[in-house]
Design an enzyme around this catalytic site. Structure first.
Site, PDB file in Angstrom:
ATOM      1  N   ASP A 169      10.463  -6.209  29.265  1.00 35.96           N
ATOM      2  CA  ASP A 169       8.794  -5.665  28.908  1.00 35.96           C
ATOM      3  C   ASP A 169       8.149  -6.420  30.369  1.00 35.96           C
ATOM      4  O   ASP A 169       7.292  -5.715  30.271  1.00 35.96           O
ATOM      5  CB  ASP A 169       8.750  -7.429  27.755  1.00 35.96           C
ATOM      6  CG  ASP A 169      10.194  -7.257  27.322  1.00 35.96           C
ATOM      7  OD1 ASP A 169      10.514  -6.090  26.419  1.00 35.96           O
ATOM      8  OD2 ASP A 169      10.817  -8.258  26.460  1.00 35.96           O
ATOM      9  N   HIS A 197      11.800 -11.612  22.426  1.00 36.23           N
ATOM     10  CA  HIS A 197      12.324  -9.826  22.564  1.00 36.23           C
ATOM     11  C   HIS A 197      12.238  -9.295  21.122  1.00 36.23           C
ATOM     12  O   HIS A 197      13.544  -8.478  21.296  1.00 36.23           O
ATOM     13  CB  HIS A 197      13.719  -9.990  24.358  1.00 36.23           C
ATOM     14  CG  HIS A 197      13.757  -8.163  24.117  1.00 36.23           C
ATOM     15  ND1 HIS A 197      12.829  -7.943  24.911  1.00 36.23           N
ATOM     16  CD2 HIS A 197      14.799  -7.213  23.459  1.00 36.23           C
ATOM     17  CE1 HIS A 197      13.080  -6.162  25.737  1.00 36.23           C
ATOM     18  NE2 HIS A 197      14.209  -6.324  24.812  1.00 36.23           N
TER      19      HIS A 197
HETATM   20  P1  NAD Z   1      26.194   0.829  26.039  1.00 37.84           P
HETATM   21  O1  NAD Z   1      27.480   1.751  24.189  1.00 37.84           O
HETATM   22  O2  NAD Z   1      26.287   2.012  26.621  1.00 37.84           O
HETATM   23  O3  NAD Z   1      27.582   0.213  26.715  1.00 37.84           O
HETATM   24  C1  NAD Z   1      28.022  -1.140  26.109  1.00 37.84           C
HETATM   25  C2  NAD Z   1      29.169  -1.113  26.391  1.00 37.84           C
HETATM   26  O4  NAD Z   1      29.335  -2.736  26.068  1.00 37.84           O
HETATM   27  C3  NAD Z   1      30.558  -0.311  26.152  1.00 37.84           C
HETATM   28  O5  NAD Z   1      30.962  -0.126  27.747  1.00 37.84           O
HETATM   29  C4  NAD Z   1      31.614  -0.935  25.522  1.00 37.84           C
HETATM   30  O6  NAD Z   1      32.467  -0.984  25.907  1.00 37.84           O
HETATM   31  C5  NAD Z   1      30.917  -2.243  26.117  1.00 37.84           C
HETATM   32  N1  NAD Z   1      31.461  -3.151  25.104  1.00 37.84           N
HETATM   33  C6  NAD Z   1      31.511  -3.458  23.559  1.00 37.84           C
HETATM   34  N2  NAD Z   1      31.883  -4.516  23.076  1.00 37.84           N
HETATM   35  C7  NAD Z   1      32.995  -5.016  24.218  1.00 37.84           C
HETATM   36  C8  NAD Z   1      33.488  -6.123  24.396  1.00 37.84           C
HETATM   37  N3  NAD Z   1      33.590  -7.061  23.242  1.00 37.84           N
HETATM   38  N4  NAD Z   1      33.749  -6.407  25.440  1.00 37.84           N
HETATM   39  C9  NAD Z   1      33.446  -6.114  26.326  1.00 37.84           C
HETATM   40  N5  NAD Z   1      32.925  -4.985  26.315  1.00 37.84           N
HETATM   41  C10 NAD Z   1      32.656  -5.109  25.372  1.00 37.84           C
HETATM   42  O7  NAD Z   1      24.923   0.311  25.169  1.00 37.84           O
HETATM   43  P2  NAD Z   1      24.154  -0.281  26.666  1.00 37.84           P
HETATM   44  O8  NAD Z   1      23.272   0.681  26.473  1.00 37.84           O
HETATM   45  O9  NAD Z   1      23.780  -0.386  27.822  1.00 37.84           O
HETATM   46  O10 NAD Z   1      23.587  -1.742  25.719  1.00 37.84           O
HETATM   47  C11 NAD Z   1      23.771  -2.080  25.781  1.00 37.84           C
HETATM   48  C12 NAD Z   1      23.583  -4.053  25.019  1.00 37.84           C
HETATM   49  O11 NAD Z   1      21.645  -3.954  25.686  1.00 37.84           O
HETATM   50  C13 NAD Z   1      22.677  -2.981  23.373  1.00 37.84           C
HETATM   51  O12 NAD Z   1      23.101  -4.247  22.305  1.00 37.84           O
HETATM   52  C14 NAD Z   1      21.557  -3.092  23.471  1.00 37.84           C
HETATM   53  O13 NAD Z   1      20.359  -2.831  22.421  1.00 37.84           O
HETATM   54  C15 NAD Z   1      20.982  -3.862  24.557  1.00 37.84           C
HETATM   55  N6  NAD Z   1      19.798  -4.259  25.858  1.00 37.84           N
HETATM   56  C16 NAD Z   1      19.013  -5.140  26.075  1.00 37.84           C
HETATM   57  C17 NAD Z   1      18.365  -5.017  26.829  1.00 37.84           C
HETATM   58  C18 NAD Z   1      16.902  -6.109  26.790  1.00 37.84           C
HETATM   59  O14 NAD Z   1      15.963  -5.929  27.215  1.00 37.84           O
HETATM   60  N7  NAD Z   1      17.327  -7.221  27.048  1.00 37.84           N
HETATM   61  C19 NAD Z   1      16.730  -3.835  27.145  1.00 37.84           C
HETATM   62  C20 NAD Z   1      18.013  -2.784  26.939  1.00 37.84           C
HETATM   63  C21 NAD Z   1      19.682  -2.719  26.062  1.00 37.84           C
HETATM   64  C1  LMR Z   2      14.103  -2.427  25.360  1.00 32.66           C
HETATM   65  O1  LMR Z   2      13.564  -3.544  25.024  1.00 32.66           O
HETATM   66  O2  LMR Z   2      14.169  -1.461  25.133  1.00 32.66           O
HETATM   67  C2  LMR Z   2      15.644  -3.105  24.617  1.00 32.66           C
HETATM   68  O3  LMR Z   2      15.763  -4.411  23.968  1.00 32.66           O
HETATM   69  C3  LMR Z   2      16.047  -2.063  23.662  1.00 32.66           C
HETATM   70  C4  LMR Z   2      16.041  -1.890  22.330  1.00 32.66           C
HETATM   71  O4  LMR Z   2      16.835  -2.218  21.651  1.00 32.66           O
HETATM   72  O5  LMR Z   2      14.412  -1.129  22.362  1.00 32.66           O
END
Ligand code: NAD
Ligand code: LMR
Length: 339
Positions: A169, A197
């Site tokens: 953010d 968030h």
């Molecule tokens: P993705 O699906 O590309 O990757 C997720 C990974 O987690 C995969 O490799 C999967 O195998 C792994 N996984 C699932 N269950 C698991 C377990 N029990 N143990 C270990 N690994 C496991 O997803 P992504 O795009 O990398 O996003 C991941 C998370 O981050 C999502 O929940 C998304 O919403 C969140 N996210 C948060 C923010 C933030 O600002 N905090 C920003 C973007 C995304």
């Molecule tokens: C973001 O802010 O990009 C992440 O929290 C992923 C989402 O679901 O928007």
């Protein structure tokens, strides 16, 4: 073989501290570029990558980069894979879980991600009880309380070492503001963002920012607030079913991890926003809140005041509190129902 203390001494001569970092969910859209950035961080001397599968492949690939860290991969199908990936870690970063698709809210991810984060937190509490734990998996407003409850159950909860990563953010706000004001985005003009968030829980305090409050019209300010609050949706829509922000999130996660490591290493005045266990609104039943913190050798050294809010921002805070309270309680109840 050098002992860990000897290694620390050795590195301190070159002002580099050796830290072991574990990434859980390391092979995903965020996990891979985040692990690459961590491999390039000189403070990281051991990098452990854990995922359901493929972690050894990603680790071997990264291990050929000539920086001063070893990289190891651990998978769910090997005995004690998760435990071994966590053992002795100073920093544990959790991006494991499913991302959004268009039309979904972050809260829609709760049913799947709450269980994933719960399981990973349980093992982290056992194998790395003193680590700083950085939660990326959404919904952050609920997954952070889940981790806190799990650590409380194991008797190892340290609120100074649990962080919901809200840096995205913050970096978005810097970029969006620079676009509007035709200024250099690399100069530090991050807006103070508080709350949580997701959507209306994200409160950018434009009134505290000289550039935003003097150079932008009232309508531009309103639009900027909305764009920061819903920046995640912009990426989800553009990716059209292929996930949410990964590359900008990797940069944000790496920046925040580096700040925590700089704090652990004793650097002064390291300040970053994060969703943390905060006293600010506890009397209103809201135990977690995003705000700036000063980082130090034991995690959070000081929780900084949120500053003065304008009347419009106080209205945003009212809307934030309502959603945030529900999100936090949902996380807590999830763990209580497991008992
Ligand atoms: P993705 O699906 O590309 O990757 C997720 C990974 O987690 C995969 O490799 C999967 O195998 C792994 N996984 C699932 N269950 C698991 C377990 N029990 N143990 C270990 N690994 C496991 O997803 P992504 O795009 O990398 O996003 C991941 C998370 O981050 C999502 O929940 C998304 O919403 C969140 N996210 C948060 C923010 C933030 O600002 N905090 C920003 C973007 C995304
Ligand atoms: C973001 O802010 O990009 C992440 O929290 C992923 C989402 O679901 O928007």
């Amino acid at each position: 073989m050098l002992s860990r203390v000897a290694i620390k001494r050795c590195f301190s001569q070159t002002s580099i501290n050796p830290y072991k970092v574990s990434v859980l969910g390391a092979c995903g859209g965020i996990g891979q570029p985040l692990s690459l950035l961590l491999k390039l961080n000189p403070k990281v001397t051991a990098l452990n990558l854990y995922d359901l599968k493929n972690a050894k492949g990603v680790a071997t690939d990264l291990s050929h980069i000539p920086t001063n860290s070893t990289v190891k991969g651990f998978s769910a199908d090997e005995p004690d894979g998760l435990h071994n990936s966590l053992k002795g870690s100073d920093l544990v970063i959790i991006p494991a879980g499913v991302p959004r698709k268009p039309g979904m809210t972050r809260d829609d991810l709760f049913n799947i991600n709450a269980g994933i984060v719960y399981d990973l937190a349980k093992e982290t509490a056992k194998a790395a009880p003193n680590a700083c734990v950085l939660i990326i998996s959404n919904p952050v407003n609920s997954t952070v309380p889940i981790v806190a409850e799990v650590f409380k159950s194991s008797g190892t909860y340290n609120p100074k070492k649990l962080f919901g990563v809200t840096t995205l953010d913050s970096i978005r706000s810097a970029r969006f503001l620079s676009e509007l004001t035709q200024t250099d985005p690399t100069k530090d003009k991050r807006i103070n963002i508080i709350g949580g968030h997701s959507g209306v829980t994200i409160i950018p305090l434009l009134s505290q920012d000289n550039l935003a409050s003097t150079k932008l019209s009232a309508q531009q300010q309103k639009d900027l607030i909305h764009r920061i609050q819903f920046g995640g949706d912009e990426v989800v829509k553009a990716k059209n079913g292929a996930g949410s922000a990964t590359l900008s999130m990797a940069q944000a996660g790496s920046k925040f991890a580096d700040a925590v490591l700089r704090g652990l290493a004793g650097e002064e005045n390291v300040i970053e926003p994060s969703f943390i266990d905060s006293p600010l609104l506890k009397d209103e039943g809201i135990d977690f809140f995003a705000q700036s913190v000063k980082l130090g050798p034991n995690g959070i050294k000081e929780i900084l005041p949120i500053g003065q809010l304008s009347n419009e921002e106080l209205e945003l805070l009212t809307a934030c509190k309502e959603s945030l309270k529900k999100n936090i309680n949902k996380g807590k109840e999830f763990v209580q129902n497991k008992k």
